[in-house]
Design a protein around this motif. Structure first.
Motif, mmCIF file in Angstrom:
data_model
loop_
_atom_site.group_PDB
_atom_site.id
_atom_site.type_symbol
_atom_site.label_atom_id
_atom_site.label_comp_id
_atom_site.label_asym_id
_atom_site.label_seq_id
_atom_site.Cartn_x
_atom_site.Cartn_y
_atom_site.Cartn_z
ATOM 1 N N ILE A 28 1.024 -1.107 -0.153
ATOM 2 C CA ILE A 28 0.003 0.017 0.153
ATOM 3 C C ILE A 28 0.857 1.288 0.002
ATOM 4 N N GLU A 29 0.807 1.896 -0.927
ATOM 5 C CA GLU A 29 1.363 3.406 -1.129
ATOM 6 C C GLU A 29 0.769 4.421 -0.722
ATOM 7 N N ASP A 60 -7.218 2.469 -5.934
ATOM 8 C CA ASP A 60 -6.248 3.342 -6.274
ATOM 9 C C ASP A 60 -6.869 4.748 -6.306
ATOM 10 N N SER A 61 -8.306 4.906 -6.523
ATOM 11 C CA SER A 61 -8.962 6.232 -6.025
ATOM 12 C C SER A 61 -9.679 6.401 -4.882
ATOM 13 N N LEU A 62 -9.414 5.534 -3.977
ATOM 14 C CA LEU A 62 -9.868 5.637 -2.599
ATOM 15 C C LEU A 62 -8.893 6.116 -1.454
ATOM 16 N N THR A 63 -9.163 6.176 -0.283
ATOM 17 C CA THR A 63 -8.618 6.444 0.808
ATOM 18 C C THR A 63 -8.482 5.661 2.002
ATOM 19 N N PHE A 64 -7.839 5.904 2.960
ATOM 20 C CA PHE A 64 -8.077 5.592 4.386
ATOM 21 C C PHE A 64 -9.123 6.541 4.824
ATOM 22 N N ILE A 155 -0.553 7.800 9.902
ATOM 23 C CA ILE A 155 -2.008 7.790 9.454
ATOM 24 C C ILE A 155 -3.015 8.094 10.440
ATOM 25 N N VAL A 156 -2.830 7.141 11.431
ATOM 26 C CA VAL A 156 -4.057 7.484 12.464
ATOM 27 C C VAL A 156 -4.010 8.552 13.428
ATOM 28 N N PHE A 157 -2.832 9.359 13.184
ATOM 29 C CA PHE A 157 -2.754 10.591 13.985
ATOM 30 C C PHE A 157 -2.831 11.656 13.277
ATOM 31 N N GLU A 158 -3.283 11.478 12.036
ATOM 32 C CA GLU A 158 -3.499 12.805 11.355
ATOM 33 C C GLU A 158 -4.864 13.321 11.895
ATOM 34 N N LYS A 159 -4.887 14.708 11.474
ATOM 35 C CA LYS A 159 -6.083 15.566 12.062
ATOM 36 C C LYS A 159 -7.161 14.870 11.361
ATOM 37 N N THR A 171 -4.591 9.088 0.500
ATOM 38 C CA THR A 171 -4.710 8.252 -0.725
ATOM 39 C C THR A 171 -4.057 7.066 -0.593
ATOM 40 N N LEU A 172 -4.611 5.955 -1.416
ATOM 41 C CA LEU A 172 -4.203 4.375 -1.346
ATOM 42 C C LEU A 172 -3.781 4.013 -3.079
#
Length: 190
Positions: A28-29, A60-64, A155-159, A171-172
């Motif tokens: 996963i990039e 590829d067009s989705l997100t966390f 990632i989990v500590f992003e606002k 993005t994924l």
């Protein structure tokens, strides 16, 4: 024990083949870095579904789309009802004794359906260092992060907003890569 020349060649071929045999891994990039996932043979339907969707470029067009510190980073939700209601997008659970929700476990998301059917489009990565064993037996774990938990931690500590959606989309790009034992060892630094 003395080997015949033919048996010696067969043994050499077997040893060389075993050294270069590969297995599929998820990659996963994200803007925060790369996450490498070992996919479990013990959950073949979920493994194969993950591979199929990755190779099709599904994520590829989705997100966390849901990130919660000390819980999970969840991705792949297309935000449509089909992901949870269309039989094509559902998988029978593959809950395997001994494969649990440890730190870095990769599981299949689902809604509250009584049959514990997985939404094949949605996955999560356990970010709690103590694991999330209250989920054991209810959700299929089909992989394990082997490198990149530092990325998941970022990632989990992003606002995020009050529904745990990151304010800046994460993005994924999900790929399947084939690695042999020496490549895995190199990746892990061993």
């Amino acid at each position: 024990m003395k080997f015949t020349p033919l048996l010696t060649l067969v043994i050499l071929w077997f040893v060389q083949t075993a050294a270069v045999q590969t297995q599929p891994f998820g990659l996963i990039e994200t803007p925060q870095g790369e996450i490498y996932i070992r996919l479990f043979d013990e959950t073949p339907k979920h493994r194969d579904s993950f591979i199929q969707l990755a190779e099709a470029g599904y994520w590829d067009s989705l997100t966390f789309d849901r990130v919660i510190p000390n819980f999970v980073a969840q991705g792949g939700c297309p935000d449509t009802e089909e992901g949870f209601n269309d039989p094509e997008y559902l998988l029978e659970p593959e809950i395997v004794r001994g494969i649990t929700h440890v730190y870095g476990a990769v599981g299949a998301g689902r809604d509250d359906n009584p049959d514990k059917l997985s939404a094949r489009c949605q996955f999560y990565i356990v970010q709690n260092k103590n694991g999330l064993h209250r989920l054991d037996g209810d959700y299929t774990v089909f992989g394990q992060v082997i490198k990149g938990m530092d990325v998941v931690d970022k990632i989990v500590f992003e606002k995020r907003d009050d529904t745990d959606v990151p304010l800046t989309p994460i993005t994924l790009k999900v790929k399947i890569i084939q690695l042999n034992k020496s490549e895995i060892d190199k990746l892990l630094g061993s």
